[in-house]
Scaffold this active site. Structure first.
Site, PDB file in Angstrom:
ATOM      1  CD  GLU A   1      16.401 -62.865 -20.525  1.00 32.02           C
ATOM      2  OE1 GLU A   1      17.273 -62.059 -20.116  1.00 32.02           O
ATOM      3  OE2 GLU A   1      16.544 -64.102 -20.481  1.00 32.02           O
TER       4      GLU A   1
ATOM      5  CG  ASP B   1      -2.100   0.913   1.102  1.00 35.98           C
ATOM      6  OD1 ASP B   1      -1.919   2.050   0.596  1.00 35.98           O
ATOM      7  OD2 ASP B   1      -3.203   0.497   1.478  1.00 35.98           O
TER       8      ASP B   1
ATOM      9  CG  ASP C   1      17.954 -65.066 -17.349  1.00 42.20           C
ATOM     10  OD1 ASP C   1      18.435 -63.914 -17.351  1.00 42.20           O
ATOM     11  OD2 ASP C   1      17.773 -65.749 -18.378  1.00 42.20           O
TER      12      ASP C   1
ATOM     13  CG  MET D   1      -7.471   3.446  -5.511  1.00 44.79           C
ATOM     14  SD  MET D   1      -7.834   4.625  -6.802  1.00 44.79           S
ATOM     15  CE  MET D   1      -7.958   6.122  -5.826  1.00 44.79           C
TER      16      MET D   1
HETATM   17  P1  GH3 Z   1      20.006 -67.790 -21.375  1.00 45.33           P
HETATM   18  O1  GH3 Z   1      19.298 -69.084 -21.303  1.00 45.33           O
HETATM   19  O2  GH3 Z   1      21.460 -67.964 -21.248  1.00 45.33           O
HETATM   20  O3  GH3 Z   1      19.460 -66.795 -20.420  1.00 45.33           O
HETATM   21  O4  GH3 Z   1      19.768 -67.245 -22.866  1.00 45.33           O
HETATM   22  P2  GH3 Z   1      18.889 -66.017 -23.265  1.00 45.33           P
HETATM   23  O5  GH3 Z   1      18.692 -66.068 -24.728  1.00 45.33           O
HETATM   24  O6  GH3 Z   1      17.661 -65.970 -22.462  1.00 45.33           O
HETATM   25  O7  GH3 Z   1      19.769 -64.816 -22.777  1.00 45.33           O
HETATM   26  P3  GH3 Z   1      20.439 -63.612 -23.478  1.00 45.33           P
HETATM   27  O8  GH3 Z   1      20.911 -62.748 -22.394  1.00 45.33           O
HETATM   28  O9  GH3 Z   1      21.461 -64.085 -24.504  1.00 45.33           O
HETATM   29  O10 GH3 Z   1      19.288 -62.880 -24.292  1.00 45.33           O
HETATM   30  C1  GH3 Z   1      18.233 -62.228 -23.664  1.00 45.33           C
HETATM   31  C2  GH3 Z   1      17.391 -61.558 -24.722  1.00 45.33           C
HETATM   32  O11 GH3 Z   1      16.268 -60.954 -24.183  1.00 45.33           O
HETATM   33  C3  GH3 Z   1      18.170 -60.468 -25.441  1.00 45.33           C
HETATM   34  C4  GH3 Z   1      17.200 -59.334 -25.535  1.00 45.33           C
HETATM   35  O12 GH3 Z   1      17.037 -58.871 -26.835  1.00 45.33           O
HETATM   36  C5  GH3 Z   1      15.904 -59.904 -25.034  1.00 45.33           C
HETATM   37  N1  GH3 Z   1      15.140 -58.921 -24.278  1.00 45.33           N
HETATM   38  C6  GH3 Z   1      15.552 -58.162 -23.235  1.00 45.33           C
HETATM   39  N2  GH3 Z   1      14.544 -57.381 -22.796  1.00 45.33           N
HETATM   40  C7  GH3 Z   1      13.460 -57.644 -23.561  1.00 45.33           C
HETATM   41  C8  GH3 Z   1      12.122 -57.161 -23.593  1.00 45.33           C
HETATM   42  O13 GH3 Z   1      11.701 -56.303 -22.809  1.00 45.33           O
HETATM   43  N3  GH3 Z   1      11.271 -57.673 -24.525  1.00 45.33           N
HETATM   44  C9  GH3 Z   1      11.717 -58.621 -25.415  1.00 45.33           C
HETATM   45  N4  GH3 Z   1      10.826 -59.090 -26.296  1.00 45.33           N
HETATM   46  N5  GH3 Z   1      12.959 -59.080 -25.408  1.00 45.33           N
HETATM   47  C10 GH3 Z   1      13.830 -58.607 -24.505  1.00 45.33           C
HETATM   48 MG    MG Z   2      17.784 -65.656 -20.422  1.00 47.72          MG
END
Ligand code: GH3
Ligand code: MG
Length: 454
Positions: free
Chosen positions: A370, A9, A327, A55
């Site tokens: 995976e 003010d 895995d 104002m």
């Molecule tokens: P291992 O029995 O020795 O584990 O063999 P693997 O083939 O499962 O293992 P590796 O690590 O050689 O390959 C894993 C594959 O997973 C490689 C990659 O392209 C694929 N991957 C990783 N993330 C994803 C995903 O989110 N979606 C898909 N579709 N594939 C994926």
């Molecule tokens: Mg694998």
């Protein structure tokens, strides 16, 4: 609550008077005698509320407010315009330049504290949410800007037992809102209050106690954040004060000025929607920050913080913690033979089976690709092995159906298990052990569980 108020003010005695009143209520007061100076102080001192005289020579209150609301650095600070009593156009103009509220001179104490308290409370909540939103933005889990909320077309519940007054309120509000009348406060229960965005309660009802009703609404979980506007008789200042104490957000005195009623209503609804929106963004960003998008399992970041906390507890003599890493075997082949989308579906189905194999207090996470990690609190080596074996079987025993043709696919997984029951184990070492066990499982033929003894 204490808050910092900037009083602006050009007339020194006006500043001193407001300063004294506010300090008496334990507010921290910053003063300013011009629009230019007020803008500088708003930037520098980040006040919680600004009381702005209309104002003034140089920049008048409207222009000052317009600039404050234009600048993203000061836009969020609530501004109350202080106008002369008979200047109704001033109020309308003030709202048009973005003012959050207005007060008429001579300033009535109860009204002053009501406005300041309500706005400061709103700002505290909004600040907290804005901080979290900013954090979410930095982490990349929140995007997008905010929309301009006008505070219109809201469902409003009017609680007034005088039929003439009720009808008049309804008529006034209908111009831009969706008001409903409620003569009997007992009907509150099944009202479907979730869609109501504001309650207007007469504090002078004869068939019900308006303040009791307000306190009730404030106390219920489902209506805790529902804004309430009370209508008070001008001679009932004490009642207005009590209304604020029980949690009414704002009040208006009779006789009701239609423009003021509409403006206050809009402000309360704007604020509610703003807070709701922020809450929603923050909630979903928190959810996002800890969740893996493909599977809905927890993500690696969340798993790590949880595991750290559990290990700390375990090292102070708490129960043992087990982890497993699972895995998928030869997953690359799934991608290669059926495509990446089919691979994703296998990961999703794997996650679903994994999740259904564990207790609620176990933490199933997608570690990446995976690979999955499950943390099992209060679980010894024997049990952990048994659980891991059950998981392995649940993957092996039923085929996965993938793709449009629903091809049946046999999937297996290998699992490494590690247990922490020693004091000095950190989470990296524990995961490394589980990973080593997994490696052994892979090398020795896959589709098996290997445990790495602590
Ligand atoms: P291992 O029995 O020795 O584990 O063999 P693997 O083939 O499962 O293992 P590796 O690590 O050689 O390959 C894993 C594959 O997973 C490689 C990659 O392209 C694929 N991957 C990783 N993330 C994803 C995903 O989110 N979606 C898909 N579709 N594939 C994926
Ligand atoms: Mg694998």
């Amino acid at each position: 609550m204490s808050a910092r108020v900037l009083v602006v003010d050009d007339v020194e005695p006006n500043v001193r008077l407001l300063e004294a009143k506010l300090q008496h209520e334990y507010y921290t007061v910053i003063t300013s005698n011009s629009g230019e100076d007020a803008i500088a102080k708003a930037n520098r001192d980040n006040p919680d509320v600004i009381l702005l005289d209309v104002m003034m020579p140089g920049l008048d209150g409207f222009e000052t407010c317009r600039r404050l609301k234009e600048d993203p650095a000061t836009r969020h600070i609530p501004v109350v315009m202080v106008t002369a009593l008979d200047q109704r156009e001033d109020r309308v103009k003030g709202l048009a330049v973005g003012a959050d509220d207005f007060l008429s001179k001579p300033i009535d104490d109860v009204t002053l504290f009501a406005r300041v308290k309500s706005l400061a409370r709103f700002k505290a909540v909004a600040d907290e949410l804005r901080l979290r939103e900013a954090a979410g933005r930095r982490m990349g889990v929140i995007e997008g800007g905010s929309s301009r909320e006008l505070g219109l077309n809201a469902r409003i519940l009017i609680v007034e037992d005088d039929p003439r007054r009720a009808a008049r309120l309804k008529r006034t509000l209908e111009v831009e809102q969706r008001p409903m009348l409620m003569q009997d406060s007992n009907a509150l229960g099944p009202m479907g209050q979730s869609t109501v965005e504001l309650m207007i309660i007469s504090a002078s009802g004869t068939s019900f106690d308006g303040l009791r009703l307000a306190a009730h609404v404030r106390g219920q979980e489902s209506t805790r954040s529902l804004p309430i506007l009370a209508i008070c008789e001008p001679e009932e200042k004490i009642k207005a004060l009590r209304a604020l104490e029980v949690g009414v957000n704002d009040f208006i005195y009779r006789p009701i000025d239609d423009d003021e009623l509409l403006a206050r209503t809009r402000t309360l609804i704007k604020r509610k929607r703003h807070i709701d929106q922020l809450r929603l963004t923050v909630d979903s960003s928190m959810e996002l920050a800890v969740t893996d998008q493909l599977t809905g399992l927890h993500n690696r970041r969340y798993m790590e913080t949880q595991l750290k906390a559990l290990l700390a507890r375990s090292s102070r003599g708490g129960p043992p913690v087990s982890v497993l890493i699972a895995d998928i075997d030869h997953f690359k082949r799934v991608n290669d033979l059926f495509g990446h989308d089919a691979g994703d579906n296998v990961i999703r189905e794997f996650a679903a089976r994994l999740a259904s194999n564990f207790r609620p207090r176990d933490l199933a996470c997608r570690f990446g690709g995976e690979e999955f990690v499950v943390i099992m609190p209060e679980t010894n080596a024997n049990d952990a092995n048994m659980i891991a074996e059950r998981l392995r079987q649940s993957i092996e025993e039923a085929a996965f159906f993938i793709g449009a043709s629903r091809d049946a696919l046999d999937v297996t997984c290998s699992v490494g298990v590690a247990v922490a029951n020693s004091a000095e184990l950190d989470y990296e070492t524990l995961l490394k052990r589980a990973d080593e066990a997994l490696y052994v499982a892979k090398r020795s033929g896959r589709n098996k569980v290997v445990s790495q003894a602590a």
